[in-house]
Design a protein around this motif. Structure first.
Motif, PDB file in Angstrom:
ATOM      1  N   PRO A 132      30.921  32.413  60.261  1.00 47.50           N
ATOM      2  CA  PRO A 132      32.005  31.196  60.836  1.00 47.50           C
ATOM      3  C   PRO A 132      32.831  30.596  59.639  1.00 47.50           C
ATOM      4  O   PRO A 132      32.658  31.103  58.641  1.00 47.50           O
ATOM      5  CB  PRO A 132      30.656  30.093  60.659  1.00 47.50           C
ATOM      6  CG  PRO A 132      29.278  30.807  60.638  1.00 47.50           C
ATOM      7  CD  PRO A 132      29.597  32.342  60.158  1.00 47.50           C
ATOM      8  N   GLY A 133      33.816  29.954  60.179  1.00 47.76           N
ATOM      9  CA  GLY A 133      34.942  29.680  59.343  1.00 47.76           C
ATOM     10  C   GLY A 133      36.045  30.405  59.471  1.00 47.76           C
ATOM     11  O   GLY A 133      36.005  31.560  60.262  1.00 47.76           O
ATOM     12  N   PRO A 134      37.304  30.138  58.850  1.00 48.54           N
ATOM     13  CA  PRO A 134      38.402  30.851  58.921  1.00 48.54           C
ATOM     14  C   PRO A 134      38.310  32.108  58.532  1.00 48.54           C
ATOM     15  O   PRO A 134      37.607  32.279  57.416  1.00 48.54           O
ATOM     16  CB  PRO A 134      39.568  30.006  58.325  1.00 48.54           C
ATOM     17  CG  PRO A 134      38.735  29.022  57.153  1.00 48.54           C
ATOM     18  CD  PRO A 134      37.330  29.061  57.822  1.00 48.54           C
ATOM     19  N   ASN A 135      39.046  33.119  58.999  1.00 50.82           N
ATOM     20  CA  ASN A 135      39.470  34.589  58.439  1.00 50.82           C
ATOM     21  C   ASN A 135      40.621  34.638  57.714  1.00 50.82           C
ATOM     22  O   ASN A 135      41.284  33.735  57.936  1.00 50.82           O
ATOM     23  CB  ASN A 135      39.191  35.357  59.536  1.00 50.82           C
ATOM     24  CG  ASN A 135      37.828  35.458  60.222  1.00 50.82           C
ATOM     25  OD1 ASN A 135      36.673  35.192  59.646  1.00 50.82           O
ATOM     26  ND2 ASN A 135      37.734  35.517  61.808  1.00 50.82           N
ATOM     27  N   LYS A 136      40.882  35.702  56.958  1.00 53.59           N
ATOM     28  CA  LYS A 136      41.756  35.895  56.164  1.00 53.59           C
ATOM     29  C   LYS A 136      43.010  35.810  56.909  1.00 53.59           C
ATOM     30  O   LYS A 136      44.094  35.161  56.638  1.00 53.59           O
ATOM     31  CB  LYS A 136      41.655  37.218  55.201  1.00 53.59           C
ATOM     32  CG  LYS A 136      42.942  37.404  54.313  1.00 53.59           C
ATOM     33  CD  LYS A 136      42.800  38.472  53.360  1.00 53.59           C
ATOM     34  CE  LYS A 136      43.836  38.672  52.239  1.00 53.59           C
ATOM     35  NZ  LYS A 136      43.646  39.427  51.556  1.00 53.59           N
ATOM     36  N   SER A 137      42.873  36.366  57.936  1.00 56.41           N
ATOM     37  CA  SER A 137      44.155  36.609  59.119  1.00 56.41           C
ATOM     38  C   SER A 137      44.465  35.262  59.508  1.00 56.41           C
ATOM     39  O   SER A 137      45.764  35.220  60.005  1.00 56.41           O
ATOM     40  CB  SER A 137      43.507  37.360  60.301  1.00 56.41           C
ATOM     41  OG  SER A 137      42.472  37.133  61.039  1.00 56.41           O
ATOM     42  N   ASP A 138      43.673  34.140  59.244  1.00 58.77           N
ATOM     43  CA  ASP A 138      44.066  33.000  59.923  1.00 58.77           C
ATOM     44  C   ASP A 138      45.263  32.138  59.019  1.00 58.77           C
ATOM     45  O   ASP A 138      45.983  31.340  59.238  1.00 58.77           O
ATOM     46  CB  ASP A 138      42.910  31.941  59.951  1.00 58.77           C
ATOM     47  CG  ASP A 138      41.893  32.343  61.102  1.00 58.77           C
ATOM     48  OD1 ASP A 138      42.227  32.920  62.161  1.00 58.77           O
ATOM     49  OD2 ASP A 138      40.842  32.171  60.961  1.00 58.77           O
ATOM     50  N   PHE A 139      45.192  32.746  57.858  1.00 56.92           N
ATOM     51  CA  PHE A 139      45.983  32.125  57.014  1.00 56.92           C
ATOM     52  C   PHE A 139      47.438  32.937  56.514  1.00 56.92           C
ATOM     53  O   PHE A 139      48.322  32.435  55.972  1.00 56.92           O
ATOM     54  CB  PHE A 139      45.293  31.997  55.328  1.00 56.92           C
ATOM     55  CG  PHE A 139      44.362  31.051  55.268  1.00 56.92           C
ATOM     56  CD1 PHE A 139      44.412  29.844  55.279  1.00 56.92           C
ATOM     57  CD2 PHE A 139      43.044  31.630  55.333  1.00 56.92           C
ATOM     58  CE1 PHE A 139      43.291  28.918  55.365  1.00 56.92           C
ATOM     59  CE2 PHE A 139      42.073  30.576  55.304  1.00 56.92           C
ATOM     60  CZ  PHE A 139      42.331  29.416  55.269  1.00 56.92           C
ATOM     61  N   GLU A 140      47.501  34.285  57.308  1.00 53.38           N
ATOM     62  CA  GLU A 140      48.835  35.066  57.311  1.00 53.38           C
ATOM     63  C   GLU A 140      49.825  34.312  58.046  1.00 53.38           C
ATOM     64  O   GLU A 140      49.553  33.657  59.115  1.00 53.38           O
ATOM     65  CB  GLU A 140      48.462  36.196  57.813  1.00 53.38           C
ATOM     66  CG  GLU A 140      47.331  37.105  57.005  1.00 53.38           C
ATOM     67  CD  GLU A 140      47.170  38.533  57.689  1.00 53.38           C
ATOM     68  OE1 GLU A 140      47.414  38.734  58.931  1.00 53.38           O
ATOM     69  OE2 GLU A 140      46.395  39.164  57.003  1.00 53.38           O
ATOM     70  N   THR A 141      50.858  34.331  57.509  1.00 51.29           N
ATOM     71  CA  THR A 141      52.203  33.796  57.955  1.00 51.29           C
ATOM     72  C   THR A 141      52.568  34.518  59.429  1.00 51.29           C
ATOM     73  O   THR A 141      52.328  35.895  59.356  1.00 51.29           O
ATOM     74  CB  THR A 141      53.389  33.474  57.366  1.00 51.29           C
ATOM     75  OG1 THR A 141      53.700  34.869  56.984  1.00 51.29           O
ATOM     76  CG2 THR A 141      52.870  32.584  56.078  1.00 51.29           C
ATOM     77  N   ASN A 142      53.371  34.030  60.428  1.00 49.37           N
ATOM     78  CA  ASN A 142      53.805  34.614  61.411  1.00 49.37           C
ATOM     79  C   ASN A 142      54.767  35.801  60.875  1.00 49.37           C
ATOM     80  O   ASN A 142      54.952  36.711  61.679  1.00 49.37           O
ATOM     81  CB  ASN A 142      54.733  33.727  62.458  1.00 49.37           C
ATOM     82  CG  ASN A 142      53.506  32.964  63.217  1.00 49.37           C
ATOM     83  OD1 ASN A 142      52.440  33.229  63.412  1.00 49.37           O
ATOM     84  ND2 ASN A 142      54.095  31.630  63.656  1.00 49.37           N
TER      85      ASN A 142
END
Length: 98
Positions: free
Chosen positions: A83-93
């Motif tokens: 549960p929670g954000p993954n590393k990929s959720d913080f990557e920029t577009n």
């Protein structure tokens, strides 16, 4: 007010420490850990050195947890599948498109 020594913060998303889940989680965990110690001391009609040392350790580690939360500047992520954000959720577009 002396603005020379005032810290500057990067965003305006600040919230009260009392709105922090980390603060309340640490406080309630400390309470749950201290309650049995107090219960034992009351049943024995004495607060021993061991009781006192254990309470001090719990309060010190809780204080360190809260201090860490107050000083935190970076978001954290969890491993994929947790549960929670993954590393990929913080990557920029931009980095996703390269």
């Amino acid at each position: 007010m002396n603005t020379v020594n005032q810290p500057t913060f990067p965003n305006n998303n600040a919230k009260s420490i009392f709105e922090s889940k980390t603060f309340w989680g640490a406080a309630l965990t400390a309470l749950a850990a201290i309650a049995p110690i107090i219960g034992d001391a009351v049943s024995k009609h004495e607060l021993s050195v061991q009781h006192t040392v254990n309470i001090v350790i719990i309060l010190a580690t809780t204080g360190a947890t809260v201090a860490g939360r107050v000083q935190a500047e970076s978001p954290v992520f969890t491993p994929d599948g947790f549960p929670g954000p993954n590393k990929s959720d913080f990557e920029t577009n931009a980095s996703k498109n390269t």
